[in-house]
Motif scaffolding. Structure first.
Motif, short mmCIF file in Angstrom:
data_model
loop_
_atom_site.label_atom_id
_atom_site.label_comp_id
_atom_site.label_asym_id
_atom_site.label_seq_id
_atom_site.Cartn_x
_atom_site.Cartn_y
_atom_site.Cartn_z
N CYS A 1 77.59 66.13 19.62
CA CYS A 1 78.75 67.23 19.75
C CYS A 1 78.18 68.64 19.99
CB CYS A 1 79.16 67.56 18.25
SG CYS A 1 80.78 68.60 18.28
N VAL A 2 78.75 69.27 21.06
CA VAL A 2 78.25 70.52 21.51
C VAL A 2 78.30 71.56 20.65
CG1 VAL A 2 78.30 69.79 24.13
CG2 VAL A 2 80.37 70.89 22.72
N HIS A 3 79.39 71.48 19.56
CA HIS A 3 79.40 72.67 18.61
C HIS A 3 78.70 72.45 17.44
CE1 HIS A 3 82.61 74.05 21.02
NE2 HIS A 3 83.27 72.82 21.08
N CYS A 4 78.79 71.30 16.75
CA CYS A 4 77.97 71.21 15.24
C CYS A 4 76.61 70.43 15.52
CB CYS A 4 79.03 70.58 14.46
SG CYS A 4 79.38 68.83 14.45
N GLY A 5 76.38 69.75 16.68
CA GLY A 5 75.22 69.02 16.91
C GLY A 5 75.19 67.42 16.03
N ARG A 6 76.55 67.07 15.70
CA ARG A 6 76.60 65.64 15.03
C ARG A 6 76.29 64.41 16.23
NH1 ARG A 6 82.26 63.07 12.86
NH2 ARG A 6 81.32 60.92 12.24
N GLU A 7 75.49 63.72 15.91
CA GLU A 7 75.12 62.63 16.91
C GLU A 7 75.67 61.35 16.50
OE1 GLU A 7 70.77 63.88 18.51
OE2 GLU A 7 70.76 62.73 16.18
N VAL A 8 76.40 60.55 17.18
CA VAL A 8 77.05 59.37 17.18
C VAL A 8 76.55 58.42 18.47
CG1 VAL A 8 79.00 60.11 15.66
CG2 VAL A 8 79.04 60.10 18.38
N THR A 9 76.79 57.23 18.16
CA THR A 9 76.52 56.18 19.22
C THR A 9 77.72 55.28 19.13
OG1 THR A 9 74.83 54.70 19.98
CG2 THR A 9 75.11 54.81 17.82
N THR A 10 77.81 54.36 20.27
CA THR A 10 78.73 53.35 20.40
C THR A 10 77.96 52.17 19.79
OG1 THR A 10 77.70 52.82 22.60
CG2 THR A 10 79.88 54.03 22.33
N ASP A 11 79.03 51.47 19.07
CA ASP A 11 78.63 50.15 18.25
C ASP A 11 79.06 48.91 18.94
OD1 ASP A 11 81.27 50.03 17.76
OD2 ASP A 11 81.30 50.47 15.78
N VAL A 12 78.80 47.76 18.30
CA VAL A 12 79.12 46.33 19.03
C VAL A 12 80.56 46.52 19.59
CG1 VAL A 12 79.07 44.00 18.84
CG2 VAL A 12 77.40 45.45 17.70
N SER A 13 81.53 47.04 18.79
CA SER A 13 82.82 46.96 19.18
C SER A 13 83.41 48.10 20.14
CB SER A 13 83.72 47.28 17.73
OG SER A 13 83.46 46.18 16.90
N GLY A 14 82.37 48.99 20.32
CA GLY A 14 82.67 50.00 21.36
C GLY A 14 83.11 51.30 20.54
N ASN A 15 83.31 51.26 19.31
CA ASN A 15 83.49 52.35 18.33
C ASN A 15 82.43 53.38 18.41
OD1 ASN A 15 86.11 51.33 18.34
ND2 ASN A 15 85.58 50.11 16.44
N LEU A 16 82.79 54.67 17.94
CA LEU A 16 81.59 55.49 17.68
C LEU A 16 81.25 55.41 16.22
CD1 LEU A 16 82.85 58.80 19.45
CD2 LEU A 16 81.04 57.35 20.33
N SER A 17 79.76 55.32 15.90
CA SER A 17 79.29 55.33 14.77
C SER A 17 78.50 56.38 14.40
CB SER A 17 78.67 53.99 14.44
OG SER A 17 79.59 52.86 14.54
N ASP A 18 78.16 56.88 13.44
CA ASP A 18 76.91 57.89 12.88
C ASP A 18 75.61 57.37 13.31
OD1 ASP A 18 78.87 59.96 12.28
OD2 ASP A 18 78.72 59.14 10.06
N LEU A 19 74.74 58.29 14.03
CA LEU A 19 73.46 57.74 14.63
C LEU A 19 72.59 58.04 13.14
CD1 LEU A 19 71.99 56.87 16.95
CD2 LEU A 19 71.76 59.21 17.80
N THR A 20 72.46 56.76 12.98
CA THR A 20 71.38 56.77 11.67
C THR A 20 69.96 56.42 12.29
OG1 THR A 20 71.86 54.26 11.43
CG2 THR A 20 73.21 55.76 10.12
#
Length: 72
Positions: A28-47
């Motif tokens: 996220c360009v505003h808050c810096g939250r990082e996510v990635t695409t999962d197996v289903s193509g949905n966004l998941s938090d980047l652990t």
């Protein structure tokens, strides 16, 4: 202030890393939250576990494509 913007209007993600053609990491360009695409193509938090998985996938993908380019 930046977290308030995201809570009101939602996150504005930009691609921070291309792992493969279908899997990417976003930030996220505003808050810096990082996510990635999962197996289903949905966004998941980047652990840390998903970061390690993405790194391994990237290495396998890169080696496979380098071998294919050398064979051609």
């Amino acid at each position: 202030m930046k977290k308030i913007f995201c809570s009101l209007f939602g996150h504005h993600y930009s691609v921070s890393k291309k792992v493969t053609l279908h899997i990417k990491e976003y930030k996220c360009v505003h808050c810096g939250r990082e996510v990635t695409t999962d197996v289903s193509g949905n966004l998941s938090d980047l652990t840390p576990e998903l970061q390690d998985i993405n790194h391994t996938l990237e290495n396998i993908y890169r080696k496979r494509h380098q071998a294919a380019q050398q064979a051609a």
